[in-house]
Design a protein around this motif. Structure first.
Motif, PDB file in Angstrom:
ATOM      1  N   ILE A 182       0.830  -1.219   0.000  1.00 31.02           N
ATOM      2  CA  ILE A 182       0.000   0.000   0.000  1.00 31.02           C
ATOM      3  C   ILE A 182       0.863   1.266   0.000  1.00 31.02           C
ATOM      4  CG2 ILE A 182      -2.174   1.037   0.767  1.00 31.02           C
ATOM      5  CD1 ILE A 182      -2.774  -1.287   2.481  1.00 31.02           C
ATOM      6  N   SER A 191       2.237   6.430  12.679  1.00 29.07           N
ATOM      7  CA  SER A 191       1.377   5.955  11.592  1.00 29.07           C
ATOM      8  C   SER A 191       0.664   7.146  10.957  1.00 29.07           C
ATOM      9  CB  SER A 191       0.323   4.988  12.124  1.00 29.07           C
ATOM     10  OG  SER A 191      -0.609   5.709  12.912  1.00 29.07           O
ATOM     11  N   GLY A 192       0.119   6.901   9.787  1.00 27.99           N
ATOM     12  CA  GLY A 192      -0.611   7.953   9.103  1.00 27.99           C
ATOM     13  C   GLY A 192      -1.778   8.461   9.933  1.00 27.99           C
ATOM     14  N   ALA A 193      -2.507   7.525  10.545  1.00 26.43           N
ATOM     15  CA  ALA A 193      -3.664   7.924  11.348  1.00 26.43           C
ATOM     16  C   ALA A 193      -3.234   8.838  12.493  1.00 26.43           C
ATOM     17  CB  ALA A 193      -4.377   6.686  11.893  1.00 26.43           C
ATOM     18  N   VAL A 204      -2.581  12.285  11.221  1.00 31.78           N
ATOM     19  CA  VAL A 204      -3.825  13.011  10.968  1.00 31.78           C
ATOM     20  C   VAL A 204      -4.432  13.496  12.289  1.00 31.78           C
ATOM     21  CG1 VAL A 204      -6.203  12.760  10.156  1.00 31.78           C
ATOM     22  CG2 VAL A 204      -4.314  11.863   8.777  1.00 31.78           C
ATOM     23  N   TYR A 207     -10.219   8.831   2.987  1.00 30.01           N
ATOM     24  CA  TYR A 207      -9.686   7.839   3.926  1.00 30.01           C
ATOM     25  C   TYR A 207      -8.596   8.515   4.739  1.00 30.01           C
ATOM     26  CZ  TYR A 207      -7.763   3.759   6.171  1.00 30.01           C
ATOM     27  OH  TYR A 207      -7.362   2.865   7.135  1.00 30.01           O
ATOM     28  N   HIS A 208      -8.750   8.472   6.064  1.00 32.75           N
ATOM     29  CA  HIS A 208      -7.732   9.097   6.909  1.00 32.75           C
ATOM     30  C   HIS A 208      -7.231   8.187   8.022  1.00 32.75           C
ATOM     31  CE1 HIS A 208      -8.140  12.884   4.788  1.00 32.75           C
ATOM     32  NE2 HIS A 208      -9.442  12.853   4.968  1.00 32.75           N
ATOM     33  N   GLY A 209      -7.767   6.963   8.161  1.00 29.48           N
ATOM     34  CA  GLY A 209      -7.223   6.055   9.161  1.00 29.48           C
ATOM     35  C   GLY A 209      -8.281   5.283   9.903  1.00 29.48           C
ATOM     36  N   ARG A 210      -7.817   4.518  10.901  1.00 25.79           N
ATOM     37  CA  ARG A 210      -8.692   3.596  11.611  1.00 25.79           C
ATOM     38  C   ARG A 210      -8.809   3.885  13.110  1.00 25.79           C
ATOM     39  NH1 ARG A 210      -9.664  -1.463   8.955  1.00 25.79           N
ATOM     40  NH2 ARG A 210      -8.481  -1.783   7.051  1.00 25.79           N
ATOM     41  N   TYR A 222     -14.360  -0.105   7.174  1.00 23.60           N
ATOM     42  CA  TYR A 222     -13.571   0.685   8.127  1.00 23.60           C
ATOM     43  C   TYR A 222     -14.300   1.101   9.405  1.00 23.60           C
ATOM     44  CZ  TYR A 222     -10.892   1.075   3.821  1.00 23.60           C
ATOM     45  OH  TYR A 222     -10.213   0.801   2.665  1.00 23.60           O
ATOM     46  N   GLU A 273      -7.172  14.619   0.911  1.00 25.82           N
ATOM     47  CA  GLU A 273      -6.081  13.978   0.174  1.00 25.82           C
ATOM     48  C   GLU A 273      -6.054  14.629  -1.216  1.00 25.82           C
ATOM     49  OE1 GLU A 273      -7.037   9.460   0.629  1.00 25.82           O
ATOM     50  OE2 GLU A 273      -8.706  10.651   1.354  1.00 25.82           O
ATOM     51  N   GLU A 296      -7.516   5.381  -0.780  1.00 27.14           N
ATOM     52  CA  GLU A 296      -8.455   4.249  -0.605  1.00 27.14           C
ATOM     53  C   GLU A 296      -9.792   4.519  -1.281  1.00 27.14           C
ATOM     54  OE1 GLU A 296      -7.090   1.531   0.968  1.00 27.14           O
ATOM     55  OE2 GLU A 296      -5.346   2.860   0.991  1.00 27.14           O
ATOM     56  N   ASP A 327      -3.621  15.689   3.429  1.00 25.60           N
ATOM     57  CA  ASP A 327      -3.215  14.358   3.878  1.00 25.60           C
ATOM     58  C   ASP A 327      -2.494  13.692   2.710  1.00 25.60           C
ATOM     59  OD1 ASP A 327      -2.878  11.769   4.646  1.00 25.60           O
ATOM     60  OD2 ASP A 327      -4.937  11.450   5.353  1.00 25.60           O
ATOM     61  N   VAL A 338      -0.402  11.159   3.048  1.00 25.48           N
ATOM     62  CA  VAL A 338       0.111   9.875   3.528  1.00 25.48           C
ATOM     63  C   VAL A 338       0.298   8.901   2.363  1.00 25.48           C
ATOM     64  CG1 VAL A 338      -0.558   7.828   4.877  1.00 25.48           C
ATOM     65  CG2 VAL A 338      -0.689  10.104   5.904  1.00 25.48           C
ATOM     66  N   GLN A 339      -0.666   8.877   1.433  1.00 21.09           N
ATOM     67  CA  GLN A 339      -0.547   7.953   0.294  1.00 21.09           C
ATOM     68  C   GLN A 339       0.042   8.635  -0.951  1.00 21.09           C
ATOM     69  OE1 GLN A 339      -3.105   4.368  -1.843  1.00 21.09           O
ATOM     70  NE2 GLN A 339      -3.688   5.111   0.124  1.00 21.09           N
ATOM     71  N   LYS A 356       3.799   6.294   5.305  1.00 18.40           N
ATOM     72  CA  LYS A 356       4.026   5.330   4.213  1.00 18.40           C
ATOM     73  C   LYS A 356       5.418   5.432   3.583  1.00 18.40           C
ATOM     74  CE  LYS A 356      -0.840   4.545   2.979  1.00 18.40           C
ATOM     75  NZ  LYS A 356      -1.056   3.139   3.237  1.00 18.40           N
TER      76      LYS A 356
HETATM   77  N1  PLZ Z   1      -4.291   8.838   5.241  1.00 12.74           N
HETATM   78  C1  PLZ Z   1      -4.434   9.153   2.821  1.00 12.74           C
HETATM   79  O1  PLZ Z   1      -3.950   6.365   2.676  1.00 12.74           O
HETATM   80  C2  PLZ Z   1      -3.530   4.668   4.955  1.00 12.74           C
HETATM   81  C3  PLZ Z   1      -4.893   1.958   4.750  1.00 12.74           C
HETATM   82  C4  PLZ Z   1      -4.896   0.512   4.713  1.00 12.74           C
HETATM   83  P1  PLZ Z   1      -1.874   4.408   8.616  1.00 12.74           P
HETATM   84  N2  PLZ Z   1      -3.990   3.986   3.809  1.00 12.74           N
HETATM   85  C5  PLZ Z   1      -3.899   2.550   3.828  1.00 12.74           C
HETATM   86  C6  PLZ Z   1      -5.905  -0.061   5.665  1.00 12.74           C
HETATM   87  O2  PLZ Z   1      -6.852  -0.689   5.175  1.00 12.74           O
HETATM   88  O3  PLZ Z   1      -5.722   0.097   6.879  1.00 12.74           O
HETATM   89  C7  PLZ Z   1      -3.785   6.142   5.046  1.00 12.74           C
HETATM   90  C8  PLZ Z   1      -3.987   6.924   3.887  1.00 12.74           C
HETATM   91  C9  PLZ Z   1      -4.242   8.288   4.034  1.00 12.74           C
HETATM   92  C10 PLZ Z   1      -4.109   8.133   6.354  1.00 12.74           C
HETATM   93  C11 PLZ Z   1      -3.844   6.771   6.296  1.00 12.74           C
HETATM   94  C12 PLZ Z   1      -3.625   6.029   7.565  1.00 12.74           C
HETATM   95  O4  PLZ Z   1      -2.297   5.611   7.650  1.00 12.74           O
HETATM   96  O5  PLZ Z   1      -0.379   4.428   8.575  1.00 12.74           O
HETATM   97  O6  PLZ Z   1      -2.490   3.166   8.050  1.00 12.74           O
HETATM   98  O7  PLZ Z   1      -2.413   4.759   9.961  1.00 12.74           O
END
Ligand code: PLZ
Length: 451
Positions: A77, A137-139, A142, A165-168, A182, A234, A239, A267, A269-270, A296
């Motif tokens: 990814i 991590s990206g999340a 953010v 998409y910004h994270g989990r 998600y 983004e 995503e 953002d 991250v990607q 990333k």
């Molecule tokens: N912001 C723009 O693309 C992570 C997610 C994969 P983390 N994208 C891949 C998945 O299904 O978990 C992403 C992103 C953008 C934030 C994030 C979050 O980055 O490093 O996964 O926390």
């Protein structure tokens, strides 16, 4: 040969034979064993796309425990942009790990963190005084960008866009648009998050200016600029479907933010770190964000993330207000400095553009012969095709999933994405040789022809 590797190659790194090679069906017996252990030991919520046991990767391939060598069109990814196990990254990791692995930067600072912050301040768009903070991590990046924007503005509301998409994590789930997989069942989500309509040229037919005024009107009417701390977007959505906004959309949103004291967060991250042929996709659209989130591709596979931006905004948080035990870990920072050096000395930005040209010409040729490919879009080594009914544009998720599954079975790692699950995206490592990229696309084309 116990790992099923070629005898003449070392583990990892670009010395792996650069070829697609299937010696078993996928998954082979060793991979099946691991996947059985996974099912018994790992939480069901953690899925996987490619049913293998990975044992080595480099250049443009991932090798599994059965000796299969798969063409990598996903880079884990969009992470291993400089190549998996890049030799100077691997050496920098080993050297730093032998020196010290952790002190906690908030306890005893070290140079690597500061050097990564300096590099981020230098590489991100904007000719003004900047500061950076590092996370894991990206999340997390953010989350911190939102914290900083709230502290700076004294306001609470945050706008994210359709297909975002910004994270989990909890806040970033709230910012993320798509429910399955998600968000569903994981609420309640954080308050004061609002969603604005995105510019999606293939589906909305709006100009950038029209799409921007639609989004701005919503922000003015439903939130009010006085309540809005930040707009996060983004520049090229990941995503959500590799959606490239229409020309003029992003600059108009940035201008509105500037005029209203709203912090504009890109953002990246990607889309960042050289993936699109420039260091940050924001540059392509001629925008200069107030804050940029990165992760990333920043550290060649090590977990590292950053928030970078205007010094006055970044410095608004009180001392001790930002941090975390591991943020800017020294080993991850050493990897990042080596990855950044690779970008600056190995012509990788030009390579991303070259890969983008190759991908675009192959995908548009495929589109000309198959009307189920509704759209081909992206930039540099971040390119995608969207599958839809030629007459109605109804998304075709079933075809998308079938083509991806068939390509993987033939030894080509491709990833899907999109709010409607109808996009195949290509994110190869920039170290992939052209012939492997062509072969991977041949396999995808054959899979499409067969469905
Ligand atoms: N912001 C723009 O693309 C992570 C997610 C994969 P983390 N994208 C891949 C998945 O299904 O978990 C992403 C992103 C953008 C934030 C994030 C979050 O980055 O490093 O996964 O926390």
């Amino acid at each position: 040969m116990s790992l099923g590797l070629d005898t003449h190659v070392s583990l990892g790194g670009p010395t792996l034979a650069q070829q697609r090679r299937l010696v078993t069906s996928i998954p082979g017996p060793r991979s099946q064993q691991l996947l059985a252990r996974k099912a018994a030991a790992v939480a069901a919520g953690v899925g996987h796309t490619v049913p293998i046991q990975a044992v080595a990767a480099g250049g443009g391939v991932v090798v599994d425990a059965d000796g299969n060598s798969l063409i990598d069109l996903g880079s884990g990814i969009a992470v291993t942009t400089v190549g998996n196990a890049h030799p100077t990254v691997a050496a920098a990791i080993a050297a730093q790990a032998a020196q010290f692995t952790h002190t906690c930067f908030m306890i005893s600072p070290y140079e690597g963190y500061v050097a990564v912050a300096e590099a981020l301040n230098r590489l991100t768009p904007g000719d003004f005084d900047k500061r950076s903070a590092l996370f894991n991590s990206g999340a997390e990046a953010v989350e911190n960008a939102v914290k900083i924007a709230r502290k700076f503005t004294g306001r609470q509301a945050v706008v994210a866009f359709d297909h975002a998409y910004h994270g989990r994590t909890n806040l970033t789930m709230g910012l993320t648009a798509k429910s399955m997989p998600y968000k569903s069942g994981f609420g309640p989500f954080a308050a004061e998050i609002y969603r604005a309509p995105m510019s999606y040229p293939y589906r909305d037919g709006l100009s950038g200016a029209e799409a921007a005024s639609r989004a701005i009107s919503l922000m003015e009417k439903q939130i009010g600029a006085d309540n809005l701390a930040a707009v996060i977007i983004e520049p090229i959505q990941g995503e959500g479907g590799f959606i490239v906004p229409a020309e003029g959309f992003l600059p108009a949103v940035v201008d509105w933010c500037r005029a209203n004291g709203v912090v504009f967060i890109a953002d990246e991250v990607q889309s960042g770190f050289g993936r699109t042929g420039v260091m940050f996709a924001s540059e392509t659209f001629g925008i200069v964000p107030d804050l940029i989130t990165t992760a990333k591709g920043i550290a060649g596979g090590m977990p590292l993330a950053g928030v970078t931006g205007r010094a006055d905004i970044m410095d608004a948080a009180h001392t001790g207000g930002l941090g975390g035990t591991y943020g800017g870990n020294p080993v991850a920072c050493a990897a990042a400095l080596a990855a950044i050096e690779a970008f600056e000395t190995e012509g990788l930005l030009a390579r991303a553009t070259e890969i983008g040209d190759l991908l675009r010409s192959r995908l548009t040729a495929l589109q000309a012969s198959d009307p189920r490919i509704g759209d081909v879009r992206g930039q540099g080594a971040m390119m995608a095709m969207e599958f839809a009914d030629p007459a109605t544009k109804a998304p075709d998720a079933a075809l998308t999933a079938a083509v991806a599954k068939a390509a993987i079975a033939e030894g080509v790692i491709v990833l899907t994405c999109g709010t409607y699950g109808n996009v195949i995206r290509f994110l190869p490592p920039l170290t992939i040789p052209d012939d492997l990229l062509h072969e991977g696309l041949d396999i995808v084309a054959a899979a499409l022809a067969a469905h």
